[in-house]
Design an enzyme around this catalytic site. Structure first.
Site, PDB file in Angstrom:
ATOM      1  N   GLU A 279       0.853  -1.197   0.000  1.00 19.64           N
ATOM      2  CA  GLU A 279       0.000   0.000   0.000  1.00 19.64           C
ATOM      3  C   GLU A 279       0.889   1.249   0.000  1.00 19.64           C
ATOM      4  OE1 GLU A 279      -3.251   0.957  -0.311  1.00 19.64           O
ATOM      5  OE2 GLU A 279      -2.426   2.947  -0.014  1.00 19.64           O
TER       6      GLU A 279
ATOM      7  N   ASN B 163       5.491   2.046  -3.336  1.00 17.65           N
ATOM      8  CA  ASN B 163       4.777   2.186  -4.604  1.00 17.65           C
ATOM      9  C   ASN B 163       4.954   0.907  -5.421  1.00 17.65           C
ATOM     10  OD1 ASN B 163       3.791   2.891  -7.151  1.00 17.65           O
ATOM     11  ND2 ASN B 163       4.401   5.034  -6.857  1.00 17.65           N
TER      12      ASN B 163
ATOM     13  N   ASP C 194      -7.673   1.351  -8.435  1.00 16.23           N
ATOM     14  CA  ASP C 194      -8.152   2.646  -8.939  1.00 16.23           C
ATOM     15  C   ASP C 194      -8.418   2.520 -10.442  1.00 16.23           C
ATOM     16  OD1 ASP C 194      -7.852   3.832  -6.402  1.00 16.23           O
ATOM     17  OD2 ASP C 194      -5.718   4.143  -6.759  1.00 16.23           O
TER      18      ASP C 194
ATOM     19  N   LYS D 298      -9.964   7.947 -17.439  1.00 13.23           N
ATOM     20  CA  LYS D 298      -9.602   8.693 -18.659  1.00 13.23           C
ATOM     21  C   LYS D 298      -8.583   7.895 -19.480  1.00 13.23           C
ATOM     22  CE  LYS D 298     -10.455  13.257 -16.830  1.00 13.23           C
ATOM     23  NZ  LYS D 298      -9.879  14.357 -16.086  1.00 13.23           N
TER      24      LYS D 298
ATOM     25  N   ASP E 234     -15.698  -3.573  -8.806  1.00 15.90           N
ATOM     26  CA  ASP E 234     -17.102  -3.252  -9.076  1.00 15.90           C
ATOM     27  C   ASP E 234     -17.205  -2.454 -10.375  1.00 15.90           C
ATOM     28  OD1 ASP E 234     -15.705  -1.025  -7.837  1.00 15.90           O
ATOM     29  OD2 ASP E 234     -17.619   0.015  -8.085  1.00 15.90           O
TER      30      ASP E 234
ATOM     31  N   GLU F  48     -15.368  -3.780  -1.399  1.00 13.92           N
ATOM     32  CA  GLU F  48     -16.367  -4.772  -1.817  1.00 13.92           C
ATOM     33  C   GLU F  48     -17.594  -4.711  -0.909  1.00 13.92           C
ATOM     34  OE1 GLU F  48     -14.548  -8.561  -2.126  1.00 13.92           O
ATOM     35  OE2 GLU F  48     -16.378  -9.598  -2.735  1.00 13.92           O
TER      36      GLU F  48
END
Ligand code: SAM
Length: 213
Positions: A69, A96, A118, A122, A154, A194
């Protein structure tokens, strides 16, 4: 993810170096020593507050888990789960994920989990999606031959994009569900996202893909 400023987070992280591993590049090729066994290593990229990776580590003591994370303010919540559960088969990295090759040797990892990554909707940001081909290259490098990626989201757009990306890369599709919670899939461990999205009635997509070699 909404980030809350937690100025105490770095201090707390530093207090638990056996849970959130400092300077993980020094452990490259040595994760079996860190865990003290040769069990397979499964990593979750973008582990968030850690509910999934903690649940999986509890459910599967014969597997070693590493949750990765980026944000200190988020990983401290995963640390709290770990402190509470005291699991010997779970470590956390506050790094990262674009630098995964710095932390893992070739073939050191058996499986990559991507949960509710994420979406970067775009087109100009496609390269940032964790299922973009440069990430698939990186996972291939650190994964064992025939290593797997297990992916839940999702987000229909990200899921469709990712299936295309997996297919273009030549990955084999081993499992597909377009509505996980209405499927007969067993042993699902829910992530924080979730729980939130499924409570709102949103369906959850899930796939498992495998590298050919
Ligand atoms: N997996 C969790 C869940 O399902 O509840 C969190 C999902 S959240 C939408 C995505 C998480 O991935 C965030 O906590 C974010 O900080 C993390 N993340 C995004 N890019 C990352 C990167 N390059 N390296 C490490 N973590 C990353």
């Amino acid at each position: 993810m909404r980030l809350r400023n937690k100025p105490w987070a770095s201090e707390k992280i530093a207090e638990y170096p056996h849970y959130i591993i400092p300077e993980p590049e020094t452990k490259k090729g040595k994760w079996a020593d860190v865990f003290g066994n040769n069990n397979p290593i499964h990593i979750e990229v973008g582990t968030g507050k850690g509910q999934f990776v903690t649940g999986m580590a509890k459910q599967n003591p014969e597997v070693n888990y590493i949750g990765i994370e980026l944000y200190e303010s988020v990983i401290v919540s995963a640390l709290d789960h770990l402190i509470q559960e005291g699991l010997p088969n779970l470590k956390l990295l506050n790094v990262n994920a674009k630098d995964l090759k710095d932390f893992f040797d070739e073939s050191e990892v058996s499986r990559v989990y991507l949960n509710f990554s994420d979406p970067w909707p775009k087109t100009k940001h496609a390269k940032r999606r964790l299922t973009y081909k440069t990430f698939l290259d990186m996972y291939k490098h650190i994964l064992i031959p025939k290593g797997e990626i297990h992916f839940k989201t999702d987000n229909q757009g990200l899921f469709e994009y990712s299936l295309m990306s997996f297919s273009e890369y030549g990955l084999l599709l081993k499992f597909l569900s377009l509505d996980l919670h209405k499927s007969d899939f067993e042993g699902n461990v829910m992530t924080e996202y979730e729980e939130k999205f499924s409570a709102k009635g949103q369906r959850i997509y899930r796939s498992e893909v495998q590298y050919k070699d």
